[in-house]
Design a protein around this motif. Structure first.
Motif, PDB file in Angstrom:
ATOM      1  N   ARG A 184       0.796  -1.472  -0.199  1.00  0.00           N
ATOM      2  CA  ARG A 184       0.108   0.292  -0.005  1.00  0.00           C
ATOM      3  C   ARG A 184       0.770   1.040  -0.104  1.00  0.00           C
ATOM      4  NH1 ARG A 184      -5.300   0.668   2.275  1.00  0.00           N
ATOM      5  NH2 ARG A 184      -4.801   2.739   1.791  1.00  0.00           N
ATOM      6  N   SER A 194       2.773   4.838  -4.926  1.00  0.00           N
ATOM      7  CA  SER A 194       1.786   4.913  -5.462  1.00  0.00           C
ATOM      8  C   SER A 194       1.071   3.567  -6.989  1.00  0.00           C
ATOM      9  CB  SER A 194       1.263   6.182  -5.854  1.00  0.00           C
ATOM     10  OG  SER A 194       2.039   6.973  -6.896  1.00  0.00           O
ATOM     11  N   LEU A 195       2.042   3.814  -7.537  1.00  0.00           N
ATOM     12  CA  LEU A 195       2.172   2.730  -9.090  1.00  0.00           C
ATOM     13  C   LEU A 195       1.508   1.268  -8.378  1.00  0.00           C
ATOM     14  CD1 LEU A 195       1.844   2.355 -11.769  1.00  0.00           C
ATOM     15  CD2 LEU A 195       3.955   1.626 -11.861  1.00  0.00           C
ATOM     16  N   GLN A 196       2.214   1.098  -7.091  1.00  0.00           N
ATOM     17  CA  GLN A 196       2.738   0.022  -7.281  1.00  0.00           C
ATOM     18  C   GLN A 196       0.770  -0.642  -5.937  1.00  0.00           C
ATOM     19  OE1 GLN A 196       5.128  -3.538  -5.706  1.00  0.00           O
ATOM     20  NE2 GLN A 196       4.925  -3.395  -3.765  1.00  0.00           N
ATOM     21  N   HIS A 197       0.319   0.453  -5.309  1.00  0.00           N
ATOM     22  CA  HIS A 197      -0.334  -0.156  -4.972  1.00  0.00           C
ATOM     23  C   HIS A 197      -2.142  -0.013  -5.865  1.00  0.00           C
ATOM     24  CE1 HIS A 197      -3.855   2.229  -2.040  1.00  0.00           C
ATOM     25  NE2 HIS A 197      -3.876   0.712  -2.117  1.00  0.00           N
ATOM     26  N   ARG A 198      -1.876   1.239  -6.889  1.00  0.00           N
ATOM     27  CA  ARG A 198      -3.151   1.195  -8.240  1.00  0.00           C
ATOM     28  C   ARG A 198      -2.720   0.015  -9.053  1.00  0.00           C
ATOM     29  NH1 ARG A 198      -0.838   5.734  -9.063  1.00  0.00           N
ATOM     30  NH2 ARG A 198      -0.118   4.949 -10.941  1.00  0.00           N
ATOM     31  N   LEU A 199      -1.380  -0.519  -9.324  1.00  0.00           N
ATOM     32  CA  LEU A 199      -1.633  -2.111  -9.581  1.00  0.00           C
ATOM     33  C   LEU A 199      -2.098  -3.490  -8.639  1.00  0.00           C
ATOM     34  CD1 LEU A 199       1.918  -2.438 -10.824  1.00  0.00           C
ATOM     35  CD2 LEU A 199       0.058  -1.610 -11.887  1.00  0.00           C
ATOM     36  N   LYS A 205      -4.758  -2.956  -6.541  1.00  0.00           N
ATOM     37  CA  LYS A 205      -6.470  -3.188  -7.123  1.00  0.00           C
ATOM     38  C   LYS A 205      -6.775  -3.184  -8.612  1.00  0.00           C
ATOM     39  CE  LYS A 205      -7.785   0.966  -4.472  1.00  0.00           C
ATOM     40  NZ  LYS A 205      -8.393   2.277  -4.430  1.00  0.00           N
ATOM     41  N   THR A 206      -5.764  -3.070  -9.001  1.00  0.00           N
ATOM     42  CA  THR A 206      -6.301  -3.344 -10.710  1.00  0.00           C
ATOM     43  C   THR A 206      -6.433  -4.694 -10.120  1.00  0.00           C
ATOM     44  OG1 THR A 206      -5.554  -1.732 -12.246  1.00  0.00           O
ATOM     45  CG2 THR A 206      -6.226  -3.303 -12.997  1.00  0.00           C
ATOM     46  N   GLN A 228      -9.605  -6.417  -8.864  1.00  0.00           N
ATOM     47  CA  GLN A 228     -11.079  -6.394  -9.707  1.00  0.00           C
ATOM     48  C   GLN A 228     -10.808  -7.406 -10.639  1.00  0.00           C
ATOM     49  OE1 GLN A 228     -10.388  -2.009 -10.983  1.00  0.00           O
ATOM     50  NE2 GLN A 228     -10.953  -1.095  -8.755  1.00  0.00           N
ATOM     51  N   ASP A 253     -11.445  -5.171  -1.934  1.00  0.00           N
ATOM     52  CA  ASP A 253     -11.254  -3.887  -3.200  1.00  0.00           C
ATOM     53  C   ASP A 253      -9.254  -3.578  -2.755  1.00  0.00           C
ATOM     54  OD1 ASP A 253     -11.791  -1.828  -1.578  1.00  0.00           O
ATOM     55  OD2 ASP A 253     -12.506  -0.559  -3.059  1.00  0.00           O
ATOM     56  N   ASN A 254      -9.068  -3.565  -1.254  1.00  0.00           N
ATOM     57  CA  ASN A 254      -7.651  -3.283  -0.935  1.00  0.00           C
ATOM     58  C   ASN A 254      -7.553  -3.788  -0.049  1.00  0.00           C
ATOM     59  OD1 ASN A 254      -5.993  -1.654  -0.750  1.00  0.00           O
ATOM     60  ND2 ASN A 254      -6.576   0.252  -0.395  1.00  0.00           N
TER      61      ASN A 254
END
Length: 243
Positions: free
Chosen positions: A57, A61-66, A68-69, A72, A79-80
């Motif tokens: 987390r 920020s990129l790793q966190h978004r990956l 969460k993706t 999904q 979702d987190n």
């Protein structure tokens, strides 16, 4: 209220007209938390879990978004991951529960990661004994969280709090019997043990025994006011002789 010399409680104790056996607790909830101190092995595993959560987390920020993706795409219930807050002690159990429920997705994400540090994390969650400990801590913290929530709130009298403490201490006896048998109160641990029958539950039994011992020690004074609590809770169930 609780100053060692000038506090209200100490003034009452110093007053010759007052009962010298006056009972006082700074915070019953705080005492219950102190009973749940983890051993070195469990504490180490807990810290590693928090490190993995922070890695996913907060590393970038990129790793966190990956991540969460990935959740999904996997169509998971959550979702987190949750972050642990040392100030909010109850968050520890919620973090463990979410971590265990997303264990497969976390392992897949670590395998795909290019960071060198993920190797140790992957080895950690590949160890069945570590997963069993996480499962046990998830289960027991759910029970402890439920107990703590019952101690909170407005309009709670001391008789209600004492009853909840006594009830939880009694539950520990059931937990001790259950953890080595059907594990009806430990669904996460049951899932892990059913998949791997070689899991050693000795440390889990020791934790529950320590929890029981600490609870009985810290709340030993409650036995002195047993009849008073019973009278306040249900006056018609108490005999005139106090039995």
């Amino acid at each position: 209220m609780i100053g060692a010399h000038q506090g209200f409680v100490q003034r009452l104790r110093n007053d010759p007209k007052c009962n010298s056996d006056l009972l006082s607790y700074h915070c019953i909830i705080h005492q219950s938390i102190l009973c749940c101190k983890l051993d070195l092995c469990s504490e180490k595993i807990m810290k590693t879990v928090m490190s993995i959560v922070n890695f996913i987390r907060a590393k970038s920020s990129l790793q966190h978004r990956l991540f969460k993706t990935l959740l999904q795409e996997s169509d998971t219930q959550f979702d987190n991951l949750l972050l642990h807050n040392n100030v909010r002690w109850l968050s520890k159990g919620n973090v463990l529960q979410r971590f265990f429920n997303l264990l497969n997705e976390i392992e897949l994400f670590l395998i795909q990661s290019t960071y060198l540090s993920v190797k140790d994390y992957h080895e950690f969650i590949s160890d069945n004994s570590n997963i069993a400990t996480i499962a046990f801590l998830t289960d027991i913290f759910q029970h402890i969280n439920s107990f703590n929530l019952k101690l909170q709130g407005n309009q709670k009298l001391i008789c209600h709090l004492v009853s909840e403490v006594n009830c939880f201490c009694r539950k520990i006896d059931f937990f001790l019997q259950d953890v080595g048998n059907e594990r009806l109160h430990f669904p996460y641990l049951k899932k892990v043990v059913d998949e791997n029958h070689e899991i050693d539950i000795t440390n889990f039994t020791k934790f529950l025994e320590s929890l029981k011992t600490e609870s009985e020690r810290r709340f030993a004074d409650f036995r002195k006011i047993k009849n008073v609590v019973q009278l306040l809770n249900s006056s018609f169930t108490l005999q005139p002789d106090g039995e």
